[in-house]
Design a protein around this motif. Sequence first.
Motif, PDB file in Angstrom:
ATOM      1  N   ALA A  27      14.952   6.768   2.436  1.00  0.00           N
ATOM      2  CA  ALA A  27      14.299   6.428   1.177  1.00  0.00           C
ATOM      3  C   ALA A  27      15.338   5.813   0.247  1.00  0.00           C
ATOM      4  O   ALA A  27      16.538   5.838   0.520  1.00  0.00           O
ATOM      5  CB  ALA A  27      13.666   7.672   0.528  1.00  0.00           C
ATOM      6  N   GLY A  28      14.872   5.239  -0.863  1.00  0.00           N
ATOM      7  CA  GLY A  28      15.766   4.696  -1.870  1.00  0.00           C
ATOM      8  C   GLY A  28      16.046   3.219  -1.706  1.00  0.00           C
ATOM      9  O   GLY A  28      15.340   2.490  -0.993  1.00  0.00           O
ATOM     10  N   ASP A  29      17.120   2.753  -2.364  1.00  0.00           N
ATOM     11  CA  ASP A  29      17.439   1.322  -2.409  1.00  0.00           C
ATOM     12  C   ASP A  29      17.703   0.721  -1.044  1.00  0.00           C
ATOM     13  O   ASP A  29      17.448  -0.471  -0.828  1.00  0.00           O
ATOM     14  CB  ASP A  29      18.675   1.096  -3.284  1.00  0.00           C
ATOM     15  N   ALA A  30      18.250   1.508  -0.118  1.00  0.00           N
ATOM     16  CA  ALA A  30      18.616   0.973   1.191  1.00  0.00           C
ATOM     17  C   ALA A  30      17.550   1.247   2.242  1.00  0.00           C
ATOM     18  O   ALA A  30      17.836   1.223   3.440  1.00  0.00           O
ATOM     19  CB  ALA A  30      19.957   1.545   1.636  1.00  0.00           C
ATOM     20  N   ALA A  31      16.324   1.512   1.799  1.00  0.00           N
ATOM     21  CA  ALA A  31      15.214   1.758   2.722  1.00  0.00           C
ATOM     22  C   ALA A  31      14.085   0.769   2.442  1.00  0.00           C
ATOM     23  O   ALA A  31      13.734   0.533   1.286  1.00  0.00           O
ATOM     24  CB  ALA A  31      14.704   3.191   2.586  1.00  0.00           C
ATOM     25  N   ALA A  32      13.548   0.181   3.500  1.00  0.00           N
ATOM     26  CA  ALA A  32      12.400  -0.721   3.387  1.00  0.00           C
ATOM     27  C   ALA A  32      11.133   0.116   3.557  1.00  0.00           C
ATOM     28  O   ALA A  32      10.646   0.309   4.669  1.00  0.00           O
ATOM     29  CB  ALA A  32      12.484  -1.816   4.445  1.00  0.00           C
ATOM     30  N   VAL A  33      10.627   0.632   2.427  1.00  0.00           N
ATOM     31  CA  VAL A  33       9.478   1.546   2.443  1.00  0.00           C
ATOM     32  C   VAL A  33       8.194   0.761   2.177  1.00  0.00           C
ATOM     33  O   VAL A  33       8.097   0.062   1.148  1.00  0.00           O
ATOM     34  CB  VAL A  33       9.641   2.639   1.375  1.00  0.00           C
ATOM     35  N   PRO A  34       7.207   0.832   3.044  1.00  0.00           N
ATOM     36  CA  PRO A  34       5.951   0.112   2.812  1.00  0.00           C
ATOM     37  C   PRO A  34       5.274   0.566   1.522  1.00  0.00           C
ATOM     38  O   PRO A  34       5.238   1.760   1.218  1.00  0.00           O
ATOM     39  CB  PRO A  34       5.102   0.482   4.037  1.00  0.00           C
ATOM     40  N   ASP A  35       4.754  -0.399   0.772  1.00  0.00           N
ATOM     41  CA  ASP A  35       4.028  -0.103  -0.463  1.00  0.00           C
ATOM     42  C   ASP A  35       2.534  -0.147  -0.157  1.00  0.00           C
ATOM     43  O   ASP A  35       1.929  -1.228  -0.091  1.00  0.00           O
ATOM     44  CB  ASP A  35       4.390  -1.126  -1.537  1.00  0.00           C
ATOM     45  N   VAL A  36       1.931   1.008   0.033  1.00  0.00           N
ATOM     46  CA  VAL A  36       0.522   1.072   0.421  1.00  0.00           C
ATOM     47  C   VAL A  36      -0.398   0.684  -0.723  1.00  0.00           C
ATOM     48  O   VAL A  36      -1.590   0.450  -0.512  1.00  0.00           O
ATOM     49  CB  VAL A  36       0.157   2.479   0.942  1.00  0.00           C
ATOM     50  N   THR A  37       0.125   0.599  -1.955  1.00  0.00           N
ATOM     51  CA  THR A  37      -0.693   0.186  -3.099  1.00  0.00           C
ATOM     52  C   THR A  37      -0.644  -1.324  -3.329  1.00  0.00           C
ATOM     53  O   THR A  37      -1.378  -1.839  -4.169  1.00  0.00           O
ATOM     54  CB  THR A  37      -0.225   0.886  -4.387  1.00  0.00           C
ATOM     55  N   GLY A  38       0.217  -2.030  -2.602  1.00  0.00           N
ATOM     56  CA  GLY A  38       0.356  -3.469  -2.785  1.00  0.00           C
ATOM     57  C   GLY A  38      -0.327  -4.258  -1.695  1.00  0.00           C
ATOM     58  O   GLY A  38      -1.138  -3.738  -0.914  1.00  0.00           O
ATOM     59  N   ALA A  39       0.034  -5.535  -1.627  1.00  0.00           N
ATOM     60  CA  ALA A  39      -0.526  -6.418  -0.608  1.00  0.00           C
ATOM     61  C   ALA A  39       0.014  -6.035   0.767  1.00  0.00           C
ATOM     62  O   ALA A  39       1.050  -5.363   0.874  1.00  0.00           O
ATOM     63  CB  ALA A  39      -0.169  -7.865  -0.940  1.00  0.00           C
ATOM     64  N   PRO A  40      -0.664  -6.454   1.833  1.00  0.00           N
ATOM     65  CA  PRO A  40      -0.176  -6.158   3.181  1.00  0.00           C
ATOM     66  C   PRO A  40       1.254  -6.659   3.378  1.00  0.00           C
ATOM     67  O   PRO A  40       1.580  -7.795   3.044  1.00  0.00           O
ATOM     68  CB  PRO A  40      -1.164  -6.906   4.084  1.00  0.00           C
ATOM     69  N   GLY A  41       2.116  -5.787   3.892  1.00  0.00           N
ATOM     70  CA  GLY A  41       3.504  -6.159   4.111  1.00  0.00           C
ATOM     71  C   GLY A  41       4.422  -5.942   2.914  1.00  0.00           C
ATOM     72  O   GLY A  41       5.632  -6.143   3.024  1.00  0.00           O
ATOM     73  N   ALA A  42       3.849  -5.525   1.774  1.00  0.00           N
ATOM     74  CA  ALA A  42       4.664  -5.315   0.579  1.00  0.00           C
ATOM     75  C   ALA A  42       5.544  -4.076   0.735  1.00  0.00           C
ATOM     76  O   ALA A  42       5.170  -3.111   1.408  1.00  0.00           O
ATOM     77  CB  ALA A  42       3.768  -5.175  -0.652  1.00  0.00           C
ATOM     78  N   LEU A  43       6.711  -4.121   0.092  1.00  0.00           N
ATOM     79  CA  LEU A  43       7.641  -2.999   0.104  1.00  0.00           C
ATOM     80  C   LEU A  43       7.863  -2.504  -1.315  1.00  0.00           C
ATOM     81  O   LEU A  43       7.708  -3.253  -2.286  1.00  0.00           O
ATOM     82  CB  LEU A  43       8.984  -3.425   0.712  1.00  0.00           C
TER      83      LEU A  43
END
Length: 457
Positions: A309-325
Amino acid sequence: MDVNTRHVLIAGGGYVGMYTALRLQKSLRSELKRGEVKITVVDPRSYMTYQPFLPEAAAGSVEPRHVVVPLRRVLPKTDVITGRVLSINHASKTARIEPRAGEAYDLKYDVLVSALGSVARTLPIPGLAEQGIGFKQVEEAIALRNHVLDRLDLAASTDDEEVRRRALNFVFVGGGYAGVEALAELQDMAWYAVSRYYEDIKPEEMRWVLVEASNRILPEVGEDLGRYTVDRLREAHIDVKLETRLESCVDGHVVLSDGTTFDSDTIVWTAGVKANPVLAKTDLPLDEKGRVRTRTDLRIEGLDDAWAAGDAAAVPDVTGAPGALTSPSAQHSLRQAKLLGTNITASLRGGELRDYRWKHLGSLASLGLHKGAAQLVGIKIKGWPAWFLHRSYHLLQMPTLNRKIRIALDWTLALFFRREVVSLGDLQHPRDEFRRTATPFSAKAEVPAPRKVGSRR
């Protein structure tokens, strides 16, 4: 350690690492007591720095010690190793650790948490490594404050006009949060100091320059507020140069891409961050930016017993567009860390995991004392209200009640007493004076022979 003990290794003691360990201490209290789980945090520093308050610490609005949280104090049930993670081999569940002193060694673990965070993203600019200073850690904030005030002292004490001009030129490269807030706070402090205590310096003699390669600053607050911020900075006598790059700064001689050249003793680099390069020495799956790829529940893609988690993690953003982080911000880091602790506990106990879900509320930026810009849930806020919201929000997010109270007291005392503008310029070299005094006596020939009793010599 007992063979049945599950060892949780948290690589990184920043915002994510500290809060994950804090949540695990509480949720795994019984397992820790029985010796079924062990938690270890590894970080080069023995404290966590709350970076949003670094500009105020640099300007003297907040005591620097109050923006850091000692890890051993808040994590009494966690082993804290002050050292660096050199590499990670998750296939063998081994991390290579370099302590502050002694030889590097291998540390075995059962569960990995990658919370290594980000580092300054630098470019191969001639002179930058020798002349520049970053702005990510509290020691850099302290050094920069001392340096700026020391330059004012130098300018007020010299008859050499070239030395004076060089001392009064201050350059900040990068128009993101760190650059804009640090520049605004320090310029505000220096203007205050010169206006009250430096009769030989006119405030207009100082030259403050913000260099930004793109055509806007603070992209997080939106285009309109970005333009508003530029206008406010220019009103404060700050030279904002957009679509301009730093080409060279060898020996403090600044060369910009628009043809501007001048000399400066102060070059601050805040032009973005990148994932910790240690991640490249791991077998963890990384994206094109060097960040660890995770699933929506914060487990690392394709791996068991590994989380990030955090700045060095590419965490999917389930509230955004498909593929958003998710964006690298305090809002996400805090909430990801808490969920991380909850999900790791559930995993150890065979429970159900939850997905990370949080919609970004907006952005806040301080532009110096009583000035700010903010965009919250689509609402644009400017001036004093934005500055007040910035302080209030980050005070609430500051870890531990102890630090919240200390910062609030700093602000309260500032209402009744003038700002401290003393330079402790020799703080970085505390032994210089003693060394100068002791050196003449270091040679044996210079030590006088003992005198006989009764001698007139």
